[in-house]
Write an enzyme that holds these catalytic residues in place. Structure first.
Site, mmCIF file in Angstrom:
data_model
loop_
_atom_site.group_PDB
_atom_site.id
_atom_site.type_symbol
_atom_site.label_atom_id
_atom_site.label_comp_id
_atom_site.label_asym_id
_atom_site.label_seq_id
_atom_site.Cartn_x
_atom_site.Cartn_y
_atom_site.Cartn_z
ATOM 1 C CG HIS A 51 -5.640 6.489 33.456
ATOM 2 N ND1 HIS A 51 -4.686 7.485 33.498
ATOM 3 C CD2 HIS A 51 -6.401 6.763 32.351
ATOM 4 C CE1 HIS A 51 -4.865 8.322 32.482
ATOM 5 N NE2 HIS A 51 -5.899 7.903 31.790
ATOM 6 C CD GLU A 53 -1.895 4.333 37.114
ATOM 7 O OE1 GLU A 53 -0.874 5.000 36.875
ATOM 8 O OE2 GLU A 53 -2.819 4.177 36.270
ATOM 9 C CD1 TRP A 178 -5.131 -16.248 -2.961
ATOM 10 C CD2 TRP A 178 -4.301 -14.688 -1.605
ATOM 11 N NE1 TRP A 178 -6.018 -15.210 -2.955
ATOM 12 C CE2 TRP A 178 -5.537 -14.228 -2.134
ATOM 13 C CE3 TRP A 178 -3.595 -13.866 -0.728
ATOM 14 C CZ2 TRP A 178 -6.080 -12.992 -1.804
ATOM 15 C CZ3 TRP A 178 -4.135 -12.643 -0.404
ATOM 16 C CH2 TRP A 178 -5.353 -12.210 -0.935
ATOM 17 C CG ASP A 208 -3.900 -6.775 -4.975
ATOM 18 O OD1 ASP A 208 -3.755 -7.311 -6.089
ATOM 19 O OD2 ASP A 208 -2.992 -6.707 -4.122
ATOM 20 C CD GLU A 290 -1.826 -5.406 5.013
ATOM 21 O OE1 GLU A 290 -2.320 -5.884 3.974
ATOM 22 O OE2 GLU A 290 -2.322 -5.596 6.139
ATOM 23 N N GLY A 292 2.587 -1.886 -2.288
ATOM 24 C CA GLY A 292 3.369 -2.921 -2.935
ATOM 25 C C GLY A 292 4.872 -2.692 -2.825
ATOM 26 C CB THR A 295 4.428 1.469 -1.227
ATOM 27 O OG1 THR A 295 3.659 1.992 -2.306
ATOM 28 C CG2 THR A 295 4.060 2.198 0.055
ATOM 29 C CG LEU A 296 6.308 -2.970 1.140
ATOM 30 C CD1 LEU A 296 6.199 -4.408 0.643
ATOM 31 C CD2 LEU A 296 6.181 -2.922 2.658
ATOM 32 C CB SER A 298 9.076 4.517 -0.823
ATOM 33 O OG SER A 298 8.993 4.500 -2.227
#
Length: 348
Positions: A51, A53, A178, A208, A290, A292, A295-296, A298
């Protein structure tokens, strides 16, 4: 900037070196200060390793100075035996009499017990120094332990007029379009190297054929995830190449085939919440979504998101598929050549 803030800032700088490599542990940096000068410092480099410390104490050449030194650390020292012994005990053993902490650890295994152990052994403890910055650095860790789910980052690219895909002859012929420039695409791969998992919808995989791997940057292998209710994605696609662990949420089966894991969910119930519960169960601390569009949206509609990263191009499409709208607070803007990166935080 006062003295405590100055040395805590250094702790945070050191801690950032662990981004993408210490998961599922938090990022931690530590410095030892004697009469206003740093005499030792360290940061947590990998899970299972020493760690911060420990590294800071080990770096001090004149150990007799420890009894007069102040230890700074951005997260409460641990008090339990995990892969390594408790840092709180190490601090006491080395005779350090003063510790300055950025934030208390919300992991139930620690949760104030480290501070208690130190104080019971005569160590002066000052806490909540640059607490906001300390919590922001370890936003994944704190979200996981406090909200019992991964930290969720949404990402998409959109045109100047707010479309993620143009309606044009070019795209109708199947030629990719793109929006992100080469530098923005490189930044996306950097983000992947920083997170524990990545998710795209079934349609994105089919359209894709992405690899969803790490390029240009080193990091721990990322868990690839998709949602394929009826298991329609052909196993010949790149998503199934078994170059890293891959998870398919579906309505048909629970099964594991080497690096492929099929997880059955109830698609008649709220889906994103089930995914969050499962990822928490298998200790996944962060997720980047990412695409599509379905999904985003949702994730946005369910409220399971923390941050949205939107790359805006210079193109004007006029018509096409509209970009998602994640209502949040704009916290950062950055030009990436001719792209504009905007980062939003969800307003709680």
């Amino acid at each position: 900037m006062n003295e405590h803030d100055q040395f805590m800032t250094r702790c945070l700088e050191l801690a950032k070196n662990g981004l993408g490599s210490v998961y599922p542990n938090p990022m931690v940096g530590s410095v030892l200060v004697h009469k206003g000068l740093i005499i030792g410092e360290g940061w947590h480099q990998r899970a299972g390793g020493p760690h911060a410390e420990v590294r800071a104490i080990d770096s001090v050449k004149k150990k007799e100075l420890l009894a007069e030194a102040t230890l700074y650390v951005n997260l409460e020292p641990c008090s339990h035996y995990g892969r390594t012994p408790p840092c709180a005990d190490l601090i006491v053993t080395n005779g350090i009499k003063k510790v300055v902490i950025g934030s208390v650890d919300s992991n139930e295994k620690v949760g104030g017990k480290g501070v208690k152990r130190l104080r019971e052994n005569g160590v002066e403890v000052i806490s909540s120094v640059m607490e906001k910055q300390s919590r922001e650095l370890n936003k994944r860790f704190f979200t996981f332990h406090e909200k019992k789910r991964p930290y969720v980052i949404l990402k998409w690219a959109q045109s100047k007029d707010g479309y993620i895909f143009p309606e044009s002859e070019l795209t109708e012929k199947g030629t990719p379009y793109w929006i992100s420039n080469a530098y923005s695409l490189q930044r996306v791969h950097q983000w992947r190297a920083e997170e524990a998992s990545i998710l795209v919808g079934k349609n994105t995989v089919l359209q894709d054929d992405p690899r969803l791997n790490l390029r240009d940057f080193e990091g721990n292998p990322i868990l690839r995830i998709t949602i394929d209710r009826h298991l329609k994605i052909p196993e010949a696609m790149n998503f199934f190449d078994q170059t890293s662990k891959t998870m398919i949420y579906n309505a048909i089966k629970n099964e594991q085939q080497s690096e492929l894991v099929y997880v059955k969910l109830d698609f008649q119930k709220e889906l994103i919440g089930q995914i969050m519960d499962h990822l928490y169960e298998i200790e996944v601390q962060s997720l980047i979504v990412e695409g599509g569009l379905l999904t985003l949206n949702s994730f946005i509609q369910s409220g399971f998101w923390d941050e949205a990263r939107v790359i805006k191009g210079k193109q004007v499409f006029n018509k096409g598929i509209k970009a998602p709208v994640a209502e949040g607070s704009l916290v950062k803007e950055e030009l990436i050549d001719d792209n504009l990166l905007q980062i939003y935080k969800r307003i709680l």
